[in-house]
Write a protein that holds these residues in place. Sequence first.
Motif, PDB file in Angstrom:
ATOM      1  N   GLU A 141       0.834  -1.203   0.000  1.00  0.00           N
ATOM      2  CA  GLU A 141       0.000   0.000   0.000  1.00  0.00           C
ATOM      3  C   GLU A 141       0.867   1.251   0.000  1.00  0.00           C
ATOM      4  N   LEU A 142       1.938   1.225   0.774  1.00  0.00           N
ATOM      5  CA  LEU A 142       2.858   2.362   0.799  1.00  0.00           C
ATOM      6  C   LEU A 142       3.415   2.624  -0.595  1.00  0.00           C
ATOM      7  N   ARG A 143       3.877   1.590  -1.262  1.00  0.00           N
ATOM      8  CA  ARG A 143       4.470   1.765  -2.586  1.00  0.00           C
ATOM      9  C   ARG A 143       3.441   2.289  -3.586  1.00  0.00           C
ATOM     10  N   ALA A 144       2.190   1.867  -3.440  1.00  0.00           N
ATOM     11  CA  ALA A 144       1.137   2.373  -4.331  1.00  0.00           C
ATOM     12  C   ALA A 144       0.959   3.872  -4.156  1.00  0.00           C
ATOM     13  N   TYR A 145       0.960   4.340  -2.902  1.00  0.00           N
ATOM     14  CA  TYR A 145       0.821   5.772  -2.654  1.00  0.00           C
ATOM     15  C   TYR A 145       2.052   6.544  -3.128  1.00  0.00           C
ATOM     16  N   LEU A 146       3.205   5.971  -2.942  1.00  0.00           N
ATOM     17  CA  LEU A 146       4.421   6.639  -3.402  1.00  0.00           C
ATOM     18  C   LEU A 146       4.437   6.746  -4.921  1.00  0.00           C
ATOM     19  N   LEU A 198       1.999   7.426  -6.650  1.00  0.00           N
ATOM     20  CA  LEU A 198       1.164   8.597  -6.948  1.00  0.00           C
ATOM     21  C   LEU A 198       1.801   9.879  -6.412  1.00  0.00           C
ATOM     22  N   ASP A 199       3.047   9.797  -5.968  1.00  0.00           N
ATOM     23  CA  ASP A 199       3.771  10.965  -5.457  1.00  0.00           C
ATOM     24  C   ASP A 199       3.077  11.544  -4.222  1.00  0.00           C
ATOM     25  N   CYS A 200       2.600  10.669  -3.348  1.00  0.00           N
ATOM     26  CA  CYS A 200       1.986  11.108  -2.091  1.00  0.00           C
ATOM     27  C   CYS A 200       3.029  11.217  -0.988  1.00  0.00           C
ATOM     28  N   HIS A 201       2.764  12.108  -0.044  1.00  0.00           N
ATOM     29  CA  HIS A 201       3.491  12.133   1.217  1.00  0.00           C
ATOM     30  C   HIS A 201       2.774  11.216   2.200  1.00  0.00           C
ATOM     31  N   ILE A 202       3.489  10.836   3.244  1.00  0.00           N
ATOM     32  CA  ILE A 202       2.961   9.877   4.209  1.00  0.00           C
ATOM     33  C   ILE A 202       3.090  10.444   5.617  1.00  0.00           C
ATOM     34  N   GLY A 203       1.982  10.444   6.369  1.00  0.00           N
ATOM     35  CA  GLY A 203       1.988  10.899   7.755  1.00  0.00           C
ATOM     36  C   GLY A 203       2.047   9.719   8.708  1.00  0.00           C
ATOM     37  N   ILE A 204       3.006   9.747   9.619  1.00  0.00           N
ATOM     38  CA  ILE A 204       3.194   8.655  10.575  1.00  0.00           C
ATOM     39  C   ILE A 204       2.800   9.127  11.972  1.00  0.00           C
ATOM     40  N   THR A 205       2.006   8.309  12.659  1.00  0.00           N
ATOM     41  CA  THR A 205       1.521   8.624  14.006  1.00  0.00           C
ATOM     42  C   THR A 205       2.082   7.628  15.020  1.00  0.00           C
ATOM     43  N   GLY A 206       1.532   7.706  16.239  1.00  0.00           N
ATOM     44  CA  GLY A 206       1.922   6.788  17.296  1.00  0.00           C
ATOM     45  C   GLY A 206       1.559   5.337  17.038  1.00  0.00           C
TER      46      GLY A 206
END
Length: 270
Positions: free
Chosen positions: A167-172, A174-182
Motif C-alpha cells: 500500500e505504501l508503494r502504491a501511494y508513493l 502517486l507521489d503522495c506524502h505519508i503521515g506517521i503517528t503513534g
Amino acid sequence: MLQKPTLIDIGANLSNRRFHADLDAVISRAKEAGVEHIIVTGTSERASHDAHALTQTYPGYLSSTAGVHPHEAKNWNTQCAKAIEKLADYDSVVAVGECGLDYNRMFSTETEQRACFEAQLQLAVRVQKPVFLHERDAHEDFFALLRQYRPQLKGAVVHCFTGNTDELRAYLDLDCHIGITGWICDERRGDDLRKAVKFLPKEKLMIETDAPFLLPRNLAVRPDDGRNEPMYLPVVFQAVANILRVSPVTLAQQIRKNTEQFFALPAALS
C-alpha cells in the motif's frame, strides 16, 4: 546538553472537546517539547470552523485544515461544500481534509463517502491546496479515486498511514506524502507499518500525533486519562528515526523541510 529537534505536528484535533479545559497548557507543553508548529485537523463543517478559529487565537503557531471526514460524509451538502471552500480561502487553512474513505465503522454509507470524498478532491483542485487524506479498510476504492485526481492536485498526504509495504508503494507511485503517528509505537498493531517505513523515502515523510487519539503505547509514563497531545510528537519521531537508523538531527531537518514545502507554511517558521 543536546538540543531537542524542532518538529511540526501535521495532524492534531485540538478543537476536540477533550482540549477545551486546558488548551493553553497543552500548547505550552508542546512548545517545551520542541513542537514548533501544529496543524489542527478539520473533520466536519463545525470542526473546520473551530480549527480555523484556533489559528486566529494562536496566530503563527497553529494552522488548520478544512474538510469533512468520511464518518461525517452523510452531512455533506451544498451548504457544507460552500462553507469548506470559503474556509479554504484563508491563508491559515493549509489543506483540504480530513477527507477520504473509511469502511471500518460505517457511520456513513459507501455511496455517501465516495461522493463526499470526490467532491473534496474536486474542491482541492479548484483552490489548489493539498489534500489531507484518511483511509481505513477501503484501499481499493480510495486509491482509484485518488489516482483519478492526483495529477491535478497540488499535493496529497496520506494521514495516519497504518498500511503495509504494498500500500505504501502504491501511494508513493502517486507521489503522495505519508503521515506517521503513534501507531508505529504500538506493539500489537504496528508491525506492518514498522516494516513499511523502512521503504519510505525521507523526502516523503511527515509526522503527527492525531491527538487526542493514538497515544504512543511505549511512553514511560502514560497519562491517567489516556489522552494524546502534541508534546508526545518526539516519541513518534524517535520511533521513526530508530527504524530508519539515521541521525535524528538530519531526519528532523528533512521532515521539517518536507512539511513546510508541502503545506506552504509561513516564512516566519523558516
